[in-house]
Design an enzyme around this catalytic site. Structure first.
Site, PDB file in Angstrom:
ATOM      1  N   TYR A 144      -1.664  -0.559  10.405  1.00 33.63           N
ATOM      2  CA  TYR A 144      -1.717  -0.869   8.966  1.00 33.63           C
ATOM      3  C   TYR A 144      -0.446  -0.401   8.270  1.00 33.63           C
ATOM      4  O   TYR A 144       0.194  -1.165   7.538  1.00 33.63           O
ATOM      5  CB  TYR A 144      -2.957  -0.200   8.358  1.00 33.63           C
ATOM      6  CG  TYR A 144      -3.139  -0.494   6.881  1.00 33.63           C
ATOM      7  CD1 TYR A 144      -3.621  -1.732   6.451  1.00 33.63           C
ATOM      8  CD2 TYR A 144      -2.849   0.469   5.915  1.00 33.63           C
ATOM      9  CE1 TYR A 144      -3.801  -2.005   5.102  1.00 33.63           C
ATOM     10  CE2 TYR A 144      -3.015   0.204   4.561  1.00 33.63           C
ATOM     11  CZ  TYR A 144      -3.498  -1.036   4.155  1.00 33.63           C
ATOM     12  OH  TYR A 144      -3.670  -1.311   2.818  1.00 33.63           O
ATOM     13  N   SER A 168       0.862  -1.192   0.000  1.00 39.64           N
ATOM     14  CA  SER A 168       0.000   0.000   0.000  1.00 39.64           C
ATOM     15  C   SER A 168       0.894   1.236   0.000  1.00 39.64           C
ATOM     16  O   SER A 168       2.027   1.183   0.509  1.00 39.64           O
ATOM     17  CB  SER A 168      -0.851   0.010   1.270  1.00 39.64           C
ATOM     18  OG  SER A 168      -1.430   1.274   1.479  1.00 39.64           O
TER      19      SER A 168
HETATM   20  N1  LIG Z   1      -8.616  -0.929  -1.436  1.00 40.63           N
HETATM   21  C1  LIG Z   1      -7.637  -0.090  -1.266  1.00 40.63           C
HETATM   22  O1  LIG Z   1      -7.793   1.138  -1.351  1.00 40.63           O
HETATM   23  C2  LIG Z   1      -6.239  -0.602  -0.991  1.00 40.63           C
HETATM   24  C3  LIG Z   1      -5.201   0.318  -1.004  1.00 40.63           C
HETATM   25  C4  LIG Z   1      -3.906  -0.111  -0.745  1.00 40.63           C
HETATM   26  C5  LIG Z   1      -3.671  -1.442  -0.477  1.00 40.63           C
HETATM   27  N2  LIG Z   1      -4.697  -2.327  -0.459  1.00 40.63           N
HETATM   28  C6  LIG Z   1      -4.364  -3.723  -0.147  1.00 40.63           C
HETATM   29  O2  LIG Z   1      -4.938  -4.578  -1.100  1.00 40.63           O
HETATM   30  C7  LIG Z   1      -5.174  -5.864  -0.519  1.00 40.63           C
HETATM   31  C8  LIG Z   1      -6.589  -6.310  -0.853  1.00 40.63           C
HETATM   32  O3  LIG Z   1      -7.483  -5.385  -0.262  1.00 40.63           O
HETATM   33  P1  LIG Z   1      -8.916  -5.041  -0.879  1.00 40.63           P
HETATM   34  O4  LIG Z   1      -9.010  -3.568  -0.951  1.00 40.63           O
HETATM   35  O5  LIG Z   1      -9.201  -5.878  -2.054  1.00 40.63           O
HETATM   36  O6  LIG Z   1      -9.815  -5.467   0.371  1.00 40.63           O
HETATM   37  P2  LIG Z   1     -11.114  -6.383   0.501  1.00 40.63           P
HETATM   38  O7  LIG Z   1     -12.046  -6.157  -0.618  1.00 40.63           O
HETATM   39  O8  LIG Z   1     -11.577  -6.175   1.892  1.00 40.63           O
HETATM   40  O9  LIG Z   1     -10.500  -7.838   0.349  1.00 40.63           O
HETATM   41  C9  LIG Z   1      -9.625  -8.348   1.311  1.00 40.63           C
HETATM   42  C10 LIG Z   1      -9.451  -9.813   1.068  1.00 40.63           C
HETATM   43  O10 LIG Z   1      -8.562 -10.331   2.074  1.00 40.63           O
HETATM   44  C11 LIG Z   1      -9.184 -11.454   2.674  1.00 40.63           C
HETATM   45  N3  LIG Z   1      -8.747 -11.604   4.054  1.00 40.63           N
HETATM   46  C12 LIG Z   1      -8.688 -10.659   5.041  1.00 40.63           C
HETATM   47  N4  LIG Z   1      -8.247 -11.216   6.176  1.00 40.63           N
HETATM   48  C13 LIG Z   1      -8.023 -12.529   5.913  1.00 40.63           C
HETATM   49  C14 LIG Z   1      -7.576 -13.626   6.693  1.00 40.63           C
HETATM   50  N5  LIG Z   1      -7.251 -13.491   7.988  1.00 40.63           N
HETATM   51  N6  LIG Z   1      -7.463 -14.843   6.102  1.00 40.63           N
HETATM   52  C15 LIG Z   1      -7.786 -15.011   4.798  1.00 40.63           C
HETATM   53  N7  LIG Z   1      -8.207 -14.006   4.007  1.00 40.63           N
HETATM   54  C16 LIG Z   1      -8.330 -12.788   4.569  1.00 40.63           C
HETATM   55  C17 LIG Z   1     -10.687 -11.164   2.573  1.00 40.63           C
HETATM   56  O11 LIG Z   1     -11.401 -12.375   2.581  1.00 40.63           O
HETATM   57  P3  LIG Z   1     -12.343 -12.905   3.762  1.00 40.63           P
HETATM   58  O12 LIG Z   1     -12.924 -11.728   4.467  1.00 40.63           O
HETATM   59  O13 LIG Z   1     -13.293 -13.783   3.027  1.00 40.63           O
HETATM   60  O14 LIG Z   1     -11.415 -13.688   4.595  1.00 40.63           O
HETATM   61  C18 LIG Z   1     -10.755 -10.567   1.170  1.00 40.63           C
HETATM   62  O15 LIG Z   1     -10.793 -11.584   0.205  1.00 40.63           O
HETATM   63  C19 LIG Z   1      -4.923  -5.706   0.981  1.00 40.63           C
HETATM   64  O16 LIG Z   1      -3.655  -6.244   1.304  1.00 40.63           O
HETATM   65  C20 LIG Z   1      -4.940  -4.203   1.184  1.00 40.63           C
HETATM   66  O17 LIG Z   1      -4.137  -3.797   2.271  1.00 40.63           O
HETATM   67  C21 LIG Z   1      -5.980  -1.947  -0.707  1.00 40.63           C
END
Ligand SMILES: NC(=O)c1ccc[n+]([C@@H]2O[C@H](COP(=O)([O-])OP(=O)(O)OC[C@H]3O[C@@H](n4cnc5c(N)ncnc54)[C@H](OP(=O)(O)O)[C@@H]3O)[C@@H](O)[C@H]2O)c1
Length: 249
Positions: free
Chosen positions: A155, A141
Site C-alpha cells: 500500500y 495517503s
Molecule cells: N479511509 C482512510 O483512512 C484513507 C486514508 C488514506 C487514503 N485513503 C485512500 O482513499 C481512497 C478511497 O478509500 P476509502 O477509504 O473511501 O475506501 P472504501 O470506502 O473502501 O472505498 C474504496 C472505493 O474504491 C473502489 N474500488 C476498489 N478497488 C476497485 C477496483 N479494482 N475497481 C474499481 N473500483 C475499485 C471501491 O468500490 P468497489 O468495491 O465497488 O469496486 C470503493 O468505491 C483510496 O485510494 C484510499 O487508499 C483512505
C-alpha cells in the site's frame, strides 16, 4: 464552488471518500461518472446524486482490468461530450508481509489498482483534459511518506509511486494548462479498514493524530472539490494533507 457544466469522473465512487466526492460534485452542478465494481452500492450513490437533479453515468468496472478501465473515459465522452476533472480515488488496502508466500499477489493487486489503473485512465483522459484545460486529483495517503506501521509495504509503495506520478504529470501537462494534484488523507472513517479485516484499527488511530480525531469522507471531498475548482487555478503538483496532524506526530 460551482461545477455547473463541468464533467467529472470519480473512480471508487461506490463507497467512502469517492461516494462523498461524487455527491458533492453533483450538488455543485457537475455531470458525474461514477465508477466502481459493486452495482448495488453504485445504485445508492446514483440515487443520492439524482436528488440534486442530475443523473450520473454509472460504470461498473474493475479499474485493475485494462479492458474494463478503458471504457471509463470513452463512455464519459460518449455520454457528456467532454471531460473537465478526473478524480482517481479507487484504492485498496491490505495487510501484507514480505515473508508470506502470497506476498506478490497482494503486491500486484495493490499496485494494479492503486497505481497502474491511475496511469492507464489518466493516459486515456489526458487529451480530453487538454481540450478543456481541466485537471486531475489523485487520492493518495499519508502512507506514501510515513512508514510508521509495518505490514503495509504494498500500500505504502503504491501511494509513494502515485505521488511521484502526479508530480511528473503536473509538470508534463502544465504547458497545456492542465493541473494535477494530490490529496493525502490520514485516517478517515470508511469501510476500507473493515475490508482489510482491521475494523478497530481506524478508531485506535485517533490517539495518534495531533487533533485526536479521525476524518470523515466529506472532509476529504471538500479538499478534492477545492483542488478541482477555479479557486485552485495556481495550484499544481501539490500534495494536500488532510490528516488531523498525523504527520506531525
Ligand atoms: N479511509 C482512510 O483512512 C484513507 C486514508 C488514506 C487514503 N485513503 C485512500 O482513499 C481512497 C478511497 O478509500 P476509502 O477509504 O473511501 O475506501 P472504501 O470506502 O473502501 O472505498 C474504496 C472505493 O474504491 C473502489 N474500488 C476498489 N478497488 C476497485 C477496483 N479494482 N475497481 C474499481 N473500483 C475499485 C471501491 O468500490 P468497489 O468495491 O465497488 O469496486 C470503493 O468505491 C483510496 O485510494 C484510499 O487508499 C483512505
Amino acid at each position: 464552488m460551482s461545477f455547473a457544466s463541468k464533467v467529472v469522473i470519480v473512480t471508487g465512487a461506490s463507497d467512502g471518500i469517492g461516494a462523498a466526492t461524487a455527491i458533492k460534485f453533483t450538488k455543485e452542478g457537475a455531470d458525474v461518472t461514477l465508477v466502481g465494481r459493486t452495482e448495488d452500492k453504485l445504485a445508492k450513490v446514483a440515487a443520492e446524486c439524482a436528488k440534486h437533479g442530475k443523473n450520473p453515468l454509472v460504470i461498473k468496472a474493475d479499474v485493475s482490468k485494462d479492458e474494463e478501465a478503458k471504457t471509463i473515459v470513452a463512455r464519459t465522452i460518449q455520454t457528456f461530450g467532454k471531460l473537465d476533472v478526473l478524480v482517481n480515488n479507487a484504492g485498496i488496502f491490505f495487510l501484507d508481509d514480505i515473508m508470506k508466500p502470497n506476498f506478490m499477489e497482494t503486491f500486484d493487486s495493490t499496485m494494479n489498482t492503486n497505481m497502474r489503473a491511475v496511469a492507464l485512465i489518466t493516459h486515456l483522459a489526458a487529451p480530453h483534459l487538454v481540450e478543456t484545460k481541466g485537471n486531475v486529483v489523485n487520492v493518495s495517503s499519508i502512507g506514501a511518506t510515513m512508514v510508521k506501521y509495518p505490514n503495509f509495504v504494498s500500500y505504502k509503495t503504491s501511494k509513494a509511486a502515485l505521488n511521484h506520478f502526479t508530480r511528473s504529470l503536473a509538470l508534463e501537462l502544465a504547458p497545456h494548462g492542465v493541473r494535477a494534484n494530490l490529496v493525502s488523507p490520514g485516517p478517515v472513517y470508511t469501510d476500507i479498514f473493515n475490508k482489510a479485516g482491521l475494523a478497530d484499527f481506524v478508531s485506535d488511530l485517533k490517539t495518534e493524530t495531533a487533533l485526536k480525531r479521525v476524518g470523515e469522507p466529506d472532509e476529504i471531498a471538500d479538499v478534492i472539490l477545492f483542488l478541482a475548482s477555479e479557486k485552485a487555478r495556481s495550484v499544481t503538483g501539490s500534495d494536500y494533507l488532510s490528516d488531523n496532524g498525523s504527520l506531525l506526530m
